[in-house]
Write a protein that holds these residues in place. Structure first.
Motif, PDB file in Angstrom:
ATOM      1  N   SER A 264      46.249  42.101  36.976  1.00 50.44           N
ATOM      2  CA  SER A 264      45.935  43.196  37.898  1.00 50.44           C
ATOM      3  C   SER A 264      45.402  44.399  37.140  1.00 50.44           C
ATOM      4  CB  SER A 264      47.183  43.599  38.680  1.00 50.44           C
ATOM      5  OG  SER A 264      48.109  44.237  37.814  1.00 50.44           O
TER       6      SER A 264
ATOM      7  N   PRO B 291      38.440  46.209  39.388  1.00 48.46           N
ATOM      8  CA  PRO B 291      39.165  45.065  39.954  1.00 48.46           C
ATOM      9  C   PRO B 291      38.182  44.024  40.472  1.00 48.46           C
ATOM     10  CG  PRO B 291      39.678  47.111  41.144  1.00 48.46           C
ATOM     11  CD  PRO B 291      38.611  47.417  40.148  1.00 48.46           C
TER      12      PRO B 291
ATOM     13  N   GLU C 128      41.821  38.818  43.175  1.00 48.88           N
ATOM     14  CA  GLU C 128      43.237  39.153  43.000  1.00 48.88           C
ATOM     15  C   GLU C 128      43.674  38.823  41.568  1.00 48.88           C
ATOM     16  OE1 GLU C 128      47.569  38.071  44.926  1.00 48.88           O
ATOM     17  OE2 GLU C 128      45.736  37.476  45.969  1.00 48.88           O
ATOM     18  N   ASN C 129      44.291  39.797  40.918  1.00 50.20           N
ATOM     19  CA  ASN C 129      44.767  39.655  39.546  1.00 50.20           C
ATOM     20  C   ASN C 129      43.654  39.371  38.537  1.00 50.20           C
ATOM     21  OD1 ASN C 129      47.490  40.249  40.019  1.00 50.20           O
ATOM     22  ND2 ASN C 129      47.804  38.192  40.818  1.00 50.20           N
TER      23      ASN C 129
ATOM     24  N   THR D   6      40.630  41.736  36.350  1.00 50.20           N
ATOM     25  CA  THR D   6      40.086  43.056  36.048  1.00 50.20           C
ATOM     26  C   THR D   6      38.978  42.913  35.012  1.00 50.20           C
ATOM     27  OG1 THR D   6      42.268  44.042  36.406  1.00 50.20           O
ATOM     28  CG2 THR D   6      40.655  45.377  35.215  1.00 50.20           C
TER      29      THR D   6
END
Length: 155
Positions: A19, A91, A94-95, A97
């Motif tokens: 994240s 971002p 999901e999760n 970066t």
């Protein structure tokens, strides 16, 4: 013949499968950063703060001023040698970066500037690789210490 119209800068990017909060924290909290980059820090990165980073294995340090911290988005610092570094945290899924690091402000003749850009690009690539191994796999690779073993003052 190629001519440089603008001063070159170093830019590296890497996708870290964690994240944005976790990746961002890894750069501002020296308790985490010392596992993949420098060995000691005088404190957390906070806007307006002067911080000293040490690479004890090489007997060197750097002093920097934290110009701006945007939580989970951006860090902008100014080093004592008048270069700057900017981290941008984007971002993705999901999760995931994307970390972008841009290092600018190199000085000297053209050859010296190009050499600094190459060194910076390689250095920040190693930093991001070490971060990726740490956050995604909980592995400390010792990349920074092992990059130049003949320069290590602790061996």
């Amino acid at each position: 013949m190629t001519t440089l119209n603008d001063l070159p800068s170093a830019k590296v990017e890497m996708l870290i499968r964690k994240s944005v909060e976790e990746v961002f924290e890894a750069f501002i909290d020296p308790a985490i950063t010392t596992k993949f980059w420098f060995t000691k820090s005088s404190g957390k990165l906070e806007t307006g703060k002067t911080v000293k980073w040490d690479w004890e294995m090489y007997g060197v340090s750097a002093t920097l001023v934290v110009k701006e911290v945007e939580i989970n988005k951006r860090i902008f610092i100014h080093f004592e040698n008048n270069t700057t570094a900017e981290w941008i945290f984007t971002p993705r899924a999901e999760n995931e970066t994307l970390v972008t690091i841009i290092n600018t402000g190199f000085t000297g003749d053209r050859d010296s500037i190009v050499e600094q850009v190459i060194d910076s690009t390689g250095g920040y690539t190693i930093v991001l690789s070490g971060l990726k191994a740490l956050l995604e796999h909980n592995i400390v690779l010792n990349l920074v210490a092992d990059k130049a073993p003949d320069a290590n003052v602790n061996y």
